[in-house]
Design an enzyme around this catalytic site. Structure first.
Site, short mmCIF file in Angstrom:
data_model
loop_
_atom_site.label_atom_id
_atom_site.label_comp_id
_atom_site.label_asym_id
_atom_site.label_seq_id
_atom_site.Cartn_x
_atom_site.Cartn_y
_atom_site.Cartn_z
N GLU A 97 32.50 40.52 43.35
CA GLU A 97 32.50 41.24 44.62
C GLU A 97 33.75 42.10 44.77
OE1 GLU A 97 29.84 41.40 46.10
OE2 GLU A 97 28.83 39.70 45.15
N HIS A 102 33.30 45.33 43.01
CA HIS A 102 32.58 46.32 43.82
C HIS A 102 33.55 47.08 44.73
CE1 HIS A 102 28.42 45.82 42.81
NE2 HIS A 102 28.37 44.55 43.13
#
Length: 291
Positions: free
Chosen positions: A140, A143
């Site tokens: 994450e 990202h």
């Protein structure tokens, strides 16, 4: 860690934005021809709406998932892990949120690296061990490092307008332009909007799938343990099938943000925002062997 710029991802982002830009120039030109003066108010309203969505994307995403920000006193280990991984990735520490859900999932949101949030469900924290959860959190953060949320929000903007024209274009049938001439049949513009929306949908899906591969590689680079993320993906994929359908139905609109999407049959997999879990695991295994 030595973060390597993913030129494949950047190239795909640039190409997708270029193609979408050219497509939308033609699209807006044709809509102006068919809708005339009535197009401007629609674009202004949608622009304001999408601008607000962009500015408050982190809060909207957390709210839609029922996730709430948590402080270090509530989840000290989660905060320590995210802070350490963020330092390794040379990122500001994002906000941390937890959603009370049995669905094992996680997502990142926010319009920039300084305005980002990482959310996890209680289900994923119960399912994974420490190294596996660390791999998911690093994914994450990758990202956020790659600015995926910002790019996908911008790329989706006029695609949303095209969809709304397809859905509500019949409301603008008939009428005359400023010169008093009868306007061309609006169904032609609606048909064009449908074509534009389909092409945009496919371009954005192709970019979205590649960005998941890129986030997998980035997450593995942050932790140095691709195998831990591969194992986490296997557990999440199998764990998702055990979650009651009612718990999944209300979260399906967040598929593009999840580490593994909620699948809904053959069509759902065909147009998925993510590559198959098997392909992702295979690439992580290859990366593990390289390391």
């Amino acid at each position: 860690m030595q973060w390597q710029t993913d030129w494949g991802l950047r190239g795909r982002m640039a190409l997708t934005m270029f193609l979408l830009f050219g497509l939308y120039i033609v699209f807006l030109g044709v809509l102006t021809l068919y809708f005339g003066d009535r197009l401007l108010p629609i674009v202004i309203v949608m622009g304001l709406f999408m601008g607000a969505q962009f500015l408050f994307s982190d809060k909207l995403a957390l709210y839609s998932m029922g996730a709430r920000e948590v402080d270090p006193d509530e989840y000290p280990e989660l905060h320590r892990t995210v802070e350490r991984l963020a330092q390794q990735a040379d990122l500001p520490k994002p906000k941390i949120a937890v959603a009370d859900s049995r669905a094992p999932n996680a997502f990142a949101t926010g319009r920039s690296q300084d305005n980002a949030a990482v959310a996890v469900t209680t289900g994923i924290m119960e399912l994974l061990d420490d190294e596996e959860l660390e791999g998911v959190l690093a994914h994450e953060l990758a990202h956020i490092k790659n600015r995926d949320v910002m790019v996908m929000t911008i790329a989706s903007f006029l695609s949303t307008i095209a969809f709304l024209v397809v859905r509500w274009g019949w409301l603008f049938t008939g009428g005359r332009n400023r010169g008093g001439q009868q306007q061309a049949p609006v169904f032609v513009a609606i048909l064009l909007s449908l074509v534009v929306w389909v092409i945009s949908f496919l371009l954005i899906r192709a970019l979205s799938r590649y960005r998941e591969f890129a986030a997998d590689r980035g997450g593995a680079s942050i932790t140095g343990r691709p195998a831990a993320l591969a194992t986490a993906l296997m557990k999440i994929d199998s764990g998702m099938e055990k979650v009651p359908e009612d718990d999944l139905r209300g979260q399906s609109e967040m598929n593009a943000f999840f580490i593994i999407p909620i699948r809904s049959g053959f069509i759902g997999r065909l147009f998925s925002t993510h590559p198959s879990t098997e392909k992702r695991i295979e690439r992580l295994r290859d990366l593990e062997r390289e390391l």
